[in-house]
Design a protein around this motif. Structure first.
Motif, PDB file in Angstrom:
ATOM      1  N   SER A 241       0.838  -1.192   0.000  1.00 28.66           N
ATOM      2  CA  SER A 241       0.000   0.000   0.000  1.00 28.66           C
ATOM      3  C   SER A 241       0.877   1.246   0.000  1.00 28.66           C
ATOM      4  N   ARG A 242       0.234   2.364  -0.326  1.00 37.00           N
ATOM      5  CA  ARG A 242       0.956   3.637  -0.359  1.00 37.00           C
ATOM      6  C   ARG A 242       0.385   4.560   0.710  1.00 37.00           C
ATOM      7  N   TYR A 243       1.296   5.198   1.454  1.00 31.91           N
ATOM      8  CA  TYR A 243       0.902   6.087   2.549  1.00 31.91           C
ATOM      9  C   TYR A 243       1.571   7.443   2.359  1.00 31.91           C
TER      10      TYR A 243
ATOM     11  N   PHE B 275       7.247  15.523  -1.284  1.00 30.91           N
ATOM     12  CA  PHE B 275       6.612  16.503  -2.155  1.00 30.91           C
ATOM     13  C   PHE B 275       6.645  17.842  -1.428  1.00 30.91           C
ATOM     14  N   ALA B 276       7.325  18.796  -2.044  1.00 25.16           N
ATOM     15  CA  ALA B 276       7.573  20.069  -1.367  1.00 25.16           C
ATOM     16  C   ALA B 276       6.296  20.861  -1.181  1.00 25.16           C
TER      17      ALA B 276
ATOM     18  N   THR C 269      -0.743  18.252  -5.180  1.00 20.85           N
ATOM     19  CA  THR C 269       0.229  17.647  -6.095  1.00 20.85           C
ATOM     20  C   THR C 269       0.690  16.291  -5.583  1.00 20.85           C
ATOM     21  N   ALA C 270       0.947  16.210  -4.286  1.00 26.98           N
ATOM     22  CA  ALA C 270       1.402  14.948  -3.701  1.00 26.98           C
ATOM     23  C   ALA C 270       0.352  13.860  -3.867  1.00 26.98           C
TER      24      ALA C 270
ATOM     25  N   PHE D 281       1.361  10.820  -6.214  1.00 25.90           N
ATOM     26  CA  PHE D 281       1.706   9.613  -5.463  1.00 25.90           C
ATOM     27  C   PHE D 281       0.554   8.618  -5.407  1.00 25.90           C
ATOM     28  N   GLU D 282      -0.685   9.109  -5.517  1.00 24.66           N
ATOM     29  CA  GLU D 282      -1.889   8.278  -5.463  1.00 24.66           C
ATOM     30  C   GLU D 282      -1.900   7.372  -4.228  1.00 24.66           C
ATOM     31  N   PRO D 283      -1.906   7.965  -3.046  1.00 24.74           N
ATOM     32  CA  PRO D 283      -1.852   7.159  -1.817  1.00 24.74           C
ATOM     33  C   PRO D 283      -3.146   6.399  -1.566  1.00 24.74           C
ATOM     34  N   ASP D 284      -3.007   5.258  -0.874  1.00 31.77           N
ATOM     35  CA  ASP D 284      -4.177   4.520  -0.402  1.00 31.77           C
ATOM     36  C   ASP D 284      -4.708   5.140   0.891  1.00 31.77           C
TER      37      ASP D 284
END
Length: 378
Positions: free
Chosen positions: A2-4, A52-53, A93-94, A98-101
């Motif tokens: 998963s993405r966080y 991501f800034a 933007t992040a 990144f398309e987080p879960d």
């Protein structure tokens, strides 16, 4: 896998607890990214962290004399709301890139909660202090209504969902335990995971100055109280000079001149590495300093300045792990008496040891990562 995405303000104490959680998720095979201040995040997390800034507002000096509601008003109007406004684009933007879960949004990085909620993403609040868990504005309805109005106006400018960005309906990571929080009612869906303690890079320190067998005390007012600390630190020097102890005083603003031979003054110290060598800590009741001290079973003298610190100080006293002083009125005599109490009365250290046990068995970063994994799996 998963993405966080971790959304954090440019504040040490709000990033540090999540560093261990991020590391645990990565160790379990997940992907982690941050939205925040790149230099600060990489210094605390990892040099190669994916960040991501997000912009940060111009530095704002909060007058030292502001306390209570006036300090709260300044905090929100002059820092947290402007911070959310300038972070919003970076958070968008992040999330898009990144398309987080799951999004993990610090309680003071409200752009994170707003953006995630508006996009229908699962998101969790990171509560680095336990003060908000007991609804500190419950007895101040006008202040609560004022804050609601600020957040509504913010939504109108940057967008986002309708949920309160400080309290995710999906869950709140609370880095404390009942042993410190006390038997207060926690209405929110809070996971009491205990502190997330992660060793930080070793800093320069004259370790030979420590004397085994001699009681040692640390004095620290945190990283955001330089403007308010000169009088208190001077009183601490006078108090500790009278006692058969060695004392280390953290003085980032270099307000102290000469000190007695039993007192070492440093601009910065490796606090986590020092704590196993300490017998007491004098501090401002910042949640991170309190939790790191109690993690090591070290009793406290707490002198809260503002914000959540009075609530945390009350928790320390109610738990039996320390003595509370009034920051603006503490004399050398008051400080000396308080330090003697926590050093000589074994009940303070026993209570600190009890809280330490609760912290170390609550799970910390591992427990937090477990909750986040379950949320990602739906």
């Amino acid at each position: 896998m998963s993405r966080y995405l971790f959304v954090v303000p440019p504040l040490f104490g709000h990033i540090n607890p999540l560093v261990g959680v991020a590391a645990e998720l990565i160790a379990r095979g997940h992907e982690v990214a941050w939205a925040g201040h790149p230099e600060l995040v990489r210094r605390l997390a990892a040099a190669d962290a994916q960040v991501f800034a997000c912009d940060v507002p111009s530095e704002v000096d909060r007058p030292a004399e502001l306390k209570g509601p006036a300090a709260l008003q300044f905090l929100w109007e002059s820092f947290l709301i402007p911070l959310a406004e300038v972070m919003a684009d970076g958070v968008r933007t992040a999330i898009s890139s990144f398309e987080p879960d799951v999004v993990v949004a610090d309680q003071q990085a409200v752009a994170g909660g707003l953006m995630a909620d508006g996009l229908g993403l699962p998101w969790v609040t990171s509560a680095t202090t336990s003060a908000e868990l007991i609804d500190p504005l419950a007895s101040m309805p006008k202040v609560a209504a004022w804050l609601d109005g600020l957040l509504n106006d913010l939504r109108g400018r940057i967008g986002g969902g309708a949920a309160d960005p400080r309290f995710s309906p999906y869950g709140i990571l609370a880095f404390t335990t009942r042993e410190l929080l006390g038997e207060v009612e926690v209405e929110r869906d809070a996971w009491l995971v205990g502190p997330s303690i992660t060793q930080r890079p070793a800093a320069d320190f004259p370790w030979e100055w420590l004397e085994p067998g001699t009681l040692t005390v640390l004095v620290s007012l945190g990283t955001a109280n330089d403007d308010a600390g000169a009088r208190f630190l001077t009183a601490a020097v006078d108090a500790l000079a009278q006692l058969p102890v060695r004392a280390i005083i953290v003085d980032p603003a270099a307000v102290l001149a000469e000190t007695p031979s039993n007192i070492l003054v440093r601009r910065h110290v490796p606090q986590l590495q020092l704590l196993p060598h300490l017998d007491a800590v004098i501090c401002h009741a910042g949640h991170n300093t309190v939790c790191e001290s109690l993690w090591h079973g070290v009793p406290l003298v707490v002198a809260p300045i503002r914000d959540d610190q009075p609530i945390v100080a009350t928790q320390v006293v109610n738990a039996g792990a320390g003595v509370r002083l009034r920051f603006t009125r503490s004399t050398p005599a008051h400080l000396a008496k308080a330090v003697e109490a926590v050093l000589t009365n074994p009940t303070y250290r026993e209570s600190a040891a009890r809280i330490a046990h609760s912290f170390q068995t609550a799970g910390g970063a591992q427990a937090a990562a477990g909750h986040l994994e379950k949320l990602a799996l739906g």
